[in-house]
Enzyme design. Structure first.
Site, short mmCIF file in Angstrom:
data_model
loop_
_atom_site.label_atom_id
_atom_site.label_comp_id
_atom_site.label_asym_id
_atom_site.label_seq_id
_atom_site.Cartn_x
_atom_site.Cartn_y
_atom_site.Cartn_z
N GLY A 51 -107.18 40.08 -43.21
CA GLY A 51 -106.04 40.33 -43.89
C GLY A 51 -105.31 41.87 -43.52
O GLY A 51 -104.33 42.12 -44.30
N TRP A 63 -103.20 42.74 -41.02
CA TRP A 63 -101.71 42.31 -40.70
C TRP A 63 -101.07 42.06 -41.62
O TRP A 63 -99.89 42.64 -42.15
CB TRP A 63 -101.74 41.46 -39.66
CG TRP A 63 -102.17 42.02 -38.08
CD1 TRP A 63 -102.67 43.04 -37.95
CD2 TRP A 63 -101.74 41.31 -36.99
NE1 TRP A 63 -103.04 43.06 -36.33
CE2 TRP A 63 -102.30 42.23 -35.84
CE3 TRP A 63 -100.95 40.37 -36.54
CZ2 TRP A 63 -102.20 41.91 -34.64
CZ3 TRP A 63 -100.74 39.87 -35.16
CH2 TRP A 63 -101.50 40.85 -34.21
N LYS A 107 -101.69 37.75 -30.03
CA LYS A 107 -103.05 38.27 -29.50
C LYS A 107 -103.46 37.24 -28.16
O LYS A 107 -103.60 36.05 -28.40
CB LYS A 107 -104.05 38.79 -30.20
CG LYS A 107 -104.87 39.67 -29.65
CD LYS A 107 -106.51 39.15 -29.65
CE LYS A 107 -107.06 38.44 -30.85
NZ LYS A 107 -107.75 39.51 -31.63
C1 LIG Z 1 -109.17 38.79 -35.23
S1 LIG Z 1 -109.23 37.87 -36.69
C2 LIG Z 1 -107.53 38.21 -37.27
C3 LIG Z 1 -107.54 39.77 -37.90
C4 LIG Z 1 -106.36 39.97 -38.73
N1 LIG Z 1 -105.05 39.90 -37.94
C5 LIG Z 1 -106.64 41.37 -39.58
O1 LIG Z 1 -105.81 42.15 -39.36
O2 LIG Z 1 -107.41 41.29 -40.52
C6 LIG Z 1 -108.77 35.99 -35.96
C7 LIG Z 1 -108.93 35.04 -37.16
O3 LIG Z 1 -108.34 33.84 -36.62
C8 LIG Z 1 -108.88 32.78 -37.28
N2 LIG Z 1 -108.61 31.44 -36.76
C9 LIG Z 1 -109.46 31.29 -35.69
N3 LIG Z 1 -109.06 29.59 -35.24
C10 LIG Z 1 -108.14 29.27 -36.25
C11 LIG Z 1 -107.33 28.23 -36.64
N4 LIG Z 1 -107.27 27.08 -35.89
N5 LIG Z 1 -106.41 28.29 -37.73
C12 LIG Z 1 -106.58 29.50 -38.50
N6 LIG Z 1 -107.14 30.32 -38.18
C13 LIG Z 1 -107.95 30.51 -37.22
C14 LIG Z 1 -110.45 33.39 -37.48
O4 LIG Z 1 -110.93 32.56 -38.54
C15 LIG Z 1 -110.25 34.70 -37.65
O5 LIG Z 1 -110.15 35.20 -39.03
#
Ligand SMILES: C[S@@+](CC[C@H](N)C(=O)[O-])C[C@H]1O[C@@H](n2cnc3c(N)ncnc32)[C@H](O)[C@@H]1O
Length: 188
Positions: free
Chosen positions: A47, A49, A146
Site C-alpha cells: 500500500g 504507493w 515498473k
Molecule cells: C512490489 S508489490 C507493490 C508494492 C506497492 N507499490 C507499494 O508501494 O506498497 C507488487 C504487487 O503486485 C501484486 N500482483 C502480482 N500479480 C498481480 C495481478 N495479476 N493482479 C493484481 N496484483 C498483482 C502482488 O501481489 C504484489 O503485492
C-alpha cells in the site's frame, strides 16, 4: 542514500514501503501536473504507493487493486482481485476513461527460471499498458509502470509508444543500483 536509509526514512514518515520514494521521484521529475482527480494503483499491496497519493494529493480518489490483502489506507478504495478481471469490477468500470494517472508496481511471483519470469513480467506489463490505454482520460493523463531490464524492454517500450506521445525510461535513486528494476513513464 543507502537502500536501508530509504527504509528508515519510510518508517519515520509512516509509509509502508520504501517504494514510495521511487514514485515520488518519478512524479516530481516527469509528471509535474499536480492536479489528479482519479488514480488507479495496479498491484498495490502492501500500500505504499496508494498511501503516497492519499497523503500528497488529498482530494484525489484512489482505487487500488491487488491479488493479496491490503490493510486499509485512508481515502483509498481497495479491491482484492487480479488485474486480469478489471473489466468485471464495477467500482473501476464506473471511472473508465476518467483516470488521470495509472500506477503499476506489479511484479509476478518469480520462479527463478529467467525465460519464464521474463514472460510473466511482460504479460503483466502489457496488461498494465492496455488498462492504462483504456482507463485514462484523453488529456494530460499518464502511466507509471515498473518493469525490469531484460530482452523484452525494447518491445514493451515500442508497445507503449503506440498509445502515448511521451515515453521515458527512468531509474530512480531509491531503486537499488544492482536491481534490474526500471520504470516506464508514458504521457498522453
Ligand atoms: C512490489 S508489490 C507493490 C508494492 C506497492 N507499490 C507499494 O508501494 O506498497 C507488487 C504487487 O503486485 C501484486 N500482483 C502480482 N500479480 C498481480 C495481478 N495479476 N493482479 C493484481 N496484483 C498483482 C502482488 O501481489 C504484489 O503485492
Amino acid at each position: 542514500m543507502h537502500a536501508d536509509s530509504w527504509a528508515i526514512k519510510a518508517k519515520k514518515l509512516g509509509y509502508r514501503s520504501r517504494a514510495v520514494f521511487k514514485l515520488e521521484e518519478i512524479l516530481n521529475k516527469l509528471h509535474k501536473k499536480k492536479s489528479l482527480k482519479n488514480v488507479l494503483d495496479l498491484g498495490s499491496a502492501p500500500g505504499g504507493w496508494s498511501q503516497y497519493i492519499s497523503v500528497n494529493y488529498p482530494s484525489t480518489k484512489v482505487i487500488a487493486i491487488d491479488v493479496l490483502d491490503m490493510q486499509p489506507v485512508e481515502k483509498v478504495t481497495f479491491i482484492k482481485d487480479s488485474i486480469e478481471n478489471i473489466e468485471n469490477i464495477d467500482e473501476i468500470k464506473i471511472i473508465k476513461g476518467r483516470f488521470d494517472l495509472v500506477i503499476s508496481d506489479i511484479a509476478p511471483n518469480l520462479t527463478g527460471i529467467n525465460t519464464v519470469d521474463d514472460e510473466n513480467i511482460l504479460e503483466l506489463n502489457l496488461l498494465s499498458v492496455n488498462i492504462a490505454e483504456k482507463y485514462l482520460t484523453d488529456q494530460n493523463a499518464a502511466v507509471v509502470i515498473k518493469t525490469f531490464q531484460n530482452n523484452n524492454l525494447k518491445s514493451l517500450r515500442k508497445h507503449m509508444e503506440l498509445f502515448f506521445k511521451i515515453v521515458q525510461t527512468y531509474k530512480p535513486a531509491a531503486s537499488k543500483n544492482k536491481s534490474a528494476e526500471i520504470y516506464l513513464y508514458g504521457a498522453r
